[in-house]
Every structure is written in C-alpha cells, then in structure tokens.
Write a protein that holds these residues in place. Structure first.
Motif, mmCIF file in Angstrom:
data_model
loop_
_atom_site.group_PDB
_atom_site.id
_atom_site.type_symbol
_atom_site.label_atom_id
_atom_site.label_comp_id
_atom_site.label_asym_id
_atom_site.label_seq_id
_atom_site.Cartn_x
_atom_site.Cartn_y
_atom_site.Cartn_z
ATOM 1 N N SER A 1 -3.278 -2.664 6.700
ATOM 2 C CA SER A 1 -3.113 -1.218 6.866
ATOM 3 C C SER A 1 -2.809 -0.607 5.499
ATOM 4 C CB SER A 1 -1.949 -0.954 7.806
ATOM 5 O OG SER A 1 -0.759 -1.436 7.210
ATOM 6 N N PRO A 2 -2.963 0.712 5.371
ATOM 7 C CA PRO A 2 -2.693 1.341 4.065
ATOM 8 C C PRO A 2 -1.304 0.995 3.515
ATOM 9 C CG PRO A 2 -3.743 2.912 5.530
ATOM 10 C CD PRO A 2 -3.494 1.669 6.343
ATOM 11 N N LEU A 3 -0.295 1.007 4.394
ATOM 12 C CA LEU A 3 1.052 0.698 3.928
ATOM 13 C C LEU A 3 1.149 -0.751 3.460
ATOM 14 C CD1 LEU A 3 3.135 2.861 3.856
ATOM 15 C CD2 LEU A 3 4.281 1.794 5.789
ATOM 16 N N ARG A 4 0.479 -1.604 4.205
ATOM 17 C CA ARG A 4 0.459 -3.014 3.857
ATOM 18 C C ARG A 4 -0.246 -3.228 2.515
ATOM 19 N NH1 ARG A 4 2.293 -7.972 6.233
ATOM 20 N NH2 ARG A 4 1.639 -9.396 4.617
ATOM 21 N N ILE A 5 -1.341 -2.522 2.311
ATOM 22 C CA ILE A 5 -2.060 -2.618 1.039
ATOM 23 C C ILE A 5 -1.153 -2.170 -0.095
ATOM 24 C CG2 ILE A 5 -4.005 -1.712 -0.300
ATOM 25 C CD1 ILE A 5 -5.577 -1.505 2.267
ATOM 26 N N PHE A 6 -0.425 -1.077 0.171
ATOM 27 C CA PHE A 6 0.477 -0.568 -0.853
ATOM 28 C C PHE A 6 1.499 -1.629 -1.256
ATOM 29 C CE2 PHE A 6 4.538 1.536 -1.844
ATOM 30 C CZ PHE A 6 4.161 2.207 -2.990
ATOM 31 N N PHE A 7 2.126 -2.243 -0.250
ATOM 32 C CA PHE A 7 3.201 -3.177 -0.578
ATOM 33 C C PHE A 7 2.691 -4.548 -1.020
ATOM 34 C CE2 PHE A 7 5.812 -0.242 2.016
ATOM 35 C CZ PHE A 7 6.787 -0.004 1.054
ATOM 36 N N SER A 8 1.642 -5.052 -0.372
ATOM 37 C CA SER A 8 1.230 -6.429 -0.650
ATOM 38 C C SER A 8 0.211 -6.540 -1.775
ATOM 39 C CB SER A 8 0.629 -7.071 0.602
ATOM 40 O OG SER A 8 1.581 -7.111 1.619
#
Ligand SMILES: Nc1ncnc2c1ncn2[C@@H]1O[C@H](COP(=O)(O)OP(=O)(O)OP(=O)(O)O)[C@@H](O)[C@H]1O
Ligand SMILES: [Mg+2]
Lengths: 363, 297
Positions: free
Chosen positions: B199-206
């Motif tokens: 997900s976008p948030l996951r892409i941001f963090f990972s």
C-alpha cells in the motif's frame, strides 16, 4: 495461469494519443513478445496490463475478469523492469520475500518458495547479498526471482536484457525461454531487439506508432509480412525493397524503375501493369544463372560462416548474404537472381502485401 | 649518452615538476583549511580553557592580554561544581534536550511525510503550494513572535515543553530536503513495490524511507542544532524557570547584578557545546552526503 484479452485499447496522455486501438488475444501459457521501434507504445501497453497506467478506452481482461479498474496488486501479475528496480536496502532473500510477506504467507512457505526459485536461477549462494554486491546478470536473475516466487498468473517483462552485454544477453535469452517452458506462465515480453523476438516468442506482436501491424509466429512474420513495415522490421540485415511495376504483358516479370527485370513466381490478381514494391531478403539471392541481374559490389563483409555483400543494382542499394565464399573486390560486379519462392510484393501506395493467386488459394 | 636515455631524463624532469606542483597544491589546501579551522575553533577552545579558571582569574587575565589569558595556569573545576550543584544547570540541559528531541521527532515526521507527498503524489496546485511553503522559510521568527505567542496562549500551551517546538513542526527547509531525496528514488522501484502488493503507506515506510537515510540523518542533525541553539522563542514562551532551556539560563548568568559569573558562564557554554560536537562527529558521514546529494537529480 490465465489468458489475456486486450480489446481495442486506447491510451492518451492529455490530448496526445499514444495507443490507437490495440487488440491482442493471448492464450493461457503463451509467450508473446511486443516489438517495435522506440516510442511505439510497447511499454505503455505493458504498463497498462500491469495496472501502472490507466486505460483510456477499451478493455483489458486477465483470466475471466476485466481488470481496467483493478489495482495492480490485485491483478496477480509480476513484472520485471528494465532497470530491475531491486530494493537496494534489502538482501536478495528479502527482495524475493517482500511480496510474500505482504501476502501473509507463512514463513516456512516463503522460505521454500525462495529456495526453489534461487535453485532454479542459481542464486542460492547469493541470497544474503545486497543488490549492490551483484553483477548485472545476477541482478537480472534476482528481478526474475522476485517475479517467480509469487507464482503469478502473468509475467510481464520490459526490455529485461537491454542492460546486459551481448554474450550474457544470449545466455539469459535461453534461460528465460527454458524457465517459461518449465513454468508455462502466460508471458508478455517487450523488446525492440527483433532477434530476441524471433528466438524467444511463441508469437510476436509488431507495433508501430501506437497500432498493431501484425501478430504471428516468428516464421509467419518472416515468411509472410503483411506490409512493408513488418517486412523491413523483421529480419537482419533488412529486406531489400525495389520500386517498379509488374510487367503489363502478363509475363511473370517485375520491372524496376531503372529497367532491371526480376522474375516473379506468380502474379497477384489484377496485378499486370501495376505499380508495386519488390521485396527480397538478402539471404534469398542466388549466385549466377539465367536472367541474372548485375550487382556492383561496394563493400564485402565475410563473417566466416557467410558473406555479406553491400552492392548497387542500378540506383538502388542492395544487400546480399551468401553461404558461399565469393571472391570479388569492391567495384566488380556479381550476377544474382532472386529465389522465386521468397519474393514478396507490396502495394506501392498502401504498403500492404499483394497476395499472389496461388498464395491466396493456399491460405 | 644515447638519445633514448636523454628523453627518459627529460620525462623524469617533467614528472618531478608535476609532482612538486601537486605537492604544493596539496600543502596549500591543507594550510588554508587549517587556518579556517583554527579561526572557527579558537573561540570555542578559549571558552573551554577559560571554564577551567576561577572567575577572578578570568577577569584579571583579560587586560592586558597575556599567556595566562588563554591557558588556565591554576586549573580548577570549581565552575563546573558550582554550575551543577548550585545552579542546577543539568536541569536546563535536560530541558534543552527535551526541546531538541521534540523538535527533531516532529520535524522528521512532518518533513518526510510532506516531502514524500510533494515528490510523489499528484494533487491540484501541488507545485504552487510547494512554492508558497518555501517562501515561509524567509519569514524570521522575530517577525511572527507576537502572533505565535498569542496562538500558544490560546491553546493554553505557554510555559509547556510542546510550546518550545510545536510552532516549528512544519519546516520548509526540511520538507524541501526530503522532497529532493524522495525524487531521487527511481519511480520503478516504487512501482515494483506496488505490484508486490504494498500500500502507499507501506511503500513509504518499507521502500522510500530506508532509501533516504543519509538525508534523514542530515535533517536530524540540522534540526537538533537549530533547536539546541534557539534562544529568542524559548525566552518568550517559557516562563517557568524549571523548564527553561540552557541557552536562556546561560544568558541569565550574565545579568546577575554585582556578582560576576564569568567562570560558570564559560563552563556552561562549554557544557552546552560538547553534545553538539559529539553528535556532529557521529553523523558527519551522512550529513555531508545528504547535503551533497540533495542538489543532484
Ligand atoms: N507520462 C507520459 N506523458 C506523455 N507522453 C508519454 C508518457 N509516457 C509515454 N509517453 C509517450 O508515449 C509514447 C510511447 O511510449 P512508450 O514508453 O510506451 O514507448 P516504447 O515503445 O516502450 O519505447 P522504447 O522502446 O523507447 O521503450 C512515446 O511517444 C512517449 O513519448
Ligand atoms: Mg519502453
């Protein structure tokens, strides 16, 4: 596994139309290659299948569902990028594990899948390395491994070999092909290298300026190109084209604009006297014989297995490839005749293939 | 002598001059850097030296300048003892640390999130908003200090720790820095992650954040130093002496009537500098890299 149906798909960026209605049917398990010159829309189409670009018009169907509005992650496709797009801060193992962890697959399963893929791609010894510690070919393999572990319905490749040196490219070509034979996953592969297309594809889609010019097996395209574009694009060195007309008297002869007479096997329906383009591949010239035409040799390039001759027929540049070792010097002439079975005729205006009567019957 | 040995010698000559030029060039660079370094380091070192002298020694040694103005001939730790036992300066240091950590965490969160949005998301007027945001970097705190105070008052935050850093949560420089860093990440890497199911948030963090670590380090350091050195705003907003930060406490030492505090003053200045020096050395490697790469495409 799944088939892919692309139906009259269009793509525009603002007012710029990039794809003008593309339709391709890809049966389950097929290895299809999109080729075409730079900027013709291959990557765009591939990215639309992946879901990275929106579809302006038309339908893309994967398996039994239309995926126009399905998010990339829910399409069950895996893509290998030209730049590989590996995650630089993760080991090879973690690069492959990332998607599986997101899918909440049990750890033990993830491990098995990664070990299997690594085995297949000879990456086992490299699993704990970071991408920066790998060679170009190894990175390429990791990118494939990342796709394989997911066991997706569709593989998408965008020029995966273009960053490799020539030798490695040939090797990876074989490996990808072997992999496909083993996994039998439906694959769409983009390249602008027609040798890659010819050697790897079950079927080739030739694209040009946002439209499909022809779809067929590699040999189909080679033997029966439907128009001048495909004829000129497939094959290396490219097919020779001579402008002229079919003899008006009904004899099976083609007369070039500068008056040379070339033989034809058949005359297309209502072809007599018609303006046309005569196409003959370099490898389909035969040395000597009756009714031969004179080629004035300009450059000779022997490769050992064959000899390439760059020459002039009247005002036209002509290339010939001969298995024989011919002993000529630039400036001299050689006599050749086209192999009748491999002559192509195209309409002078539209560039479309002119079907000879006999060919039309056979088809 | 043969012709070939002649040319050989000539070549050696050329080689020697080239090497001498390189040597001189290098020597000159080092000398220049040393001079600049000394100019910057001198006041700090002088303060550190003076902190080891008694207040009387400092005052008498200032005029005329002599050897003993700089070097503590009768070294003593009395200033530090006084500072930490009588004045409770550790309390102020701790307050400064709290403010700085608050500032750093808030700035890192907002700058990286906003920087990512400006770098990667498409929304209307994105570039206009970004331009306006950059403009706010040119507004000095002094110019907005009164309205800022009133806002803090309205929130009931006067004399609280959050008041020290909350007004500077949105940091144009930090957002700019992070935006540049995120833009340097190849788009294909994030597309690959999208296809992998992130997900976008996951892409941001990972994916995105781990690849801008050098820039994050730069941001941490810059924000930390900025907050550590802040003076005017804490002076205004913090009226509780127990929560006052070190810089203001140091300034107060200067204003005690009839009781010179020069010794403790230098001790405090030294104590407040040491953490910064340590942090800079630890993060230096990233700091330089982050600043250098932020400009490049
Ligand atoms: N985001 C975009 N905005 C506008 N035009 C675009 C965009 N992306 C691609 N195009 C245009 O679409 C056309 C097709 O691009 P595409 O990348 O699909 O070509 P390609 O066939 O993959 O070429 P290549 O072999 O060079 O990779 C090009 O003319 C390109 O300029
Ligand atoms: Mg492309």
């Amino acid at each position: 596994m799944a088939q892919i149906d692309i139906r009259d798909v269009r793509k525009s960026y603002g007012t710029t139309a990039v794809l003008h209605g593309v339709s391709i049917d890809i049966p389950d398990g097929e290895f299809v290659i999109l080729v075409g010159p730079s900027g013709c829309g291959k990557s765009t189409l591939l990215r639309m299948i992946a879901g990275l670009e929106t579809v302006t018009d038309g339908d893309i169907q994967i398996g039994s569902r239309v995926v126009n509005h399905v998010a990339p992650k829910d399409r069950d496709v895996a893509m290998v990028f030209q730049s590989y797009a590996l995650y630089p801060h993760m080991t090879v193992y973690d690069n492959m594990a990332f998607s599986l962890q997101l899918a909440r697959i049990p750890k033990a399963d993830i491990d098995t899948r990664i070990r299997n893929a690594a085995e297949m791609l000879s990456l086992t010894a490299l699993l704990q390395r970071y991408p920066r510690q790998l060679s170009g070919g190894q990175r390429q393999r990791v990118a494939m491994g990342r796709a394989i572990v997911r066991n997706p319905q569709v593989f998408l490749f965008d020029e995966p070999l273009s960053n490799l040196d020539a030798k490695l490219r040939v090797q990876m070509r074989t490996e990808i092909k072997a992999l496909h034979q083993r996994l039998k996953t439906t694959t769409v592969y983009v390249t602008h290298d027609q040798i890659e297309a010819m050697t790897m594809a079950d079927r080739i889609v030739v694209m040009h300026d946002g439209i499909v010019e022809q779809i067929g097996t590699p040999l189909d395209l080679y033997d029966r190109p439907v128009n001048l574009f495909v004829a000129g694009f497939i094959g290396s060195p490219a097919m020779n084209f001579l402008s002229g007309r079919i003899a008006a008297d009904g004899s099976k002869t083609f007369i070039t604009d500068d008056g040379y007479k070339l033989p034809l096997k058949n005359i297309p329906a209502d072809g007599a006297g018609r303006q046309a383009i005569y196409g003959i591949r370099p490898e389909h010239f035969v040395l000597g014989g009756a009714n031969a035409v004179p080629l004035t040799v300009e450059v000779i390039e022997p490769t050992g297995s064959e000899t390439q001759v760059f020459a002039k027929l009247g005002d036209n540049n002509v290339v010939g490839v001969f298995r024989e070792r011919i002993d000529v010097r630039p400036g001299q002439t050689i006599s050749v005749i086209p192999d009748l079975d491999h002559v192509h005729l195209f309409d002078a205006d539209t560039g479309a293939r002119l079907v000879a009567r006999k060919e039309a019957l056979a088809a | 002598m043969t012709a070939s040995s002649l040319t050989l010698q000539a070549e050696e000559g050329v080689d020697r001059t080239a090497r001498r030029a390189a040597f001189l060039h290098r020597g000159a660079s080092i000398l220049l850097l040393a001079v600049v370094g000394a100019v910057f380091a001198f006041p700090i070192l002088w303060a550190a030296m003076s902190s080891l002298k008694s207040t009387d020694d400092i005052i008498t040694g200032t005029y005329p300048l002599s050897w003993s103005s700089f070097v503590p001939l009768k070294a003593t730790l009395e200033n530090y003892v006084y500072l930490f036992s009588e004045l409770n300066f550790q309390r102020n240091l701790l307050n400064t640390l709290i403010a700085a950590c608050g500032q750093v965490s808030v700035a890192v969160i907002t700058s990286s999130l906003a920087g990512y949005a400006f770098a990667r998301l498409n929304f209307p007027f994105r570039d206009v908003v970004f331009g306006l945001l950059l403009l706010t970097a040119f507004v000095p705190v002094e110019a907005i200090i009164v309205p800022l105070y009133r806002i803090m008052h309205w929130f009931g935050l006067v004399s609280t720790y959050p008041a020290l850093f909350l007004p500077f949560a949105c940091n144009p420089f930090g957002i700019f820095l992070m935006r540049q860093a995120f833009r340097d990440i190849p788009v294909e890497m994030e597309e690959a992650a999208r296809l992998d199911g992130a997900s976008p948030l996951r892409i941001f963090f990972s994916i995105a954040l781990p690849n801008v670590r050098p820039t994050l380090a730069t941001l941490v350091l810059i924000q930390f130093i900025w907050s550590w050195n802040a003076y005017l705003w804490p002076l205004v907003i913090m009226q509780d002496p127990n929560k006052q930060i070190a810089q203001v406490a140091i300034a107060n030492l200067k204003s005690i009537p009839n009781s010179p505090m020069d010794g403790p003053l230098f001790a405090a200045a030294t104590a407040v500098t040491i953490p910064l020096v340590i942090l800079s050395i630890v993060l230096q490697r990233y700091y330089v890299r982050g600043l250098v790469t932020s400009g490049m495409k």
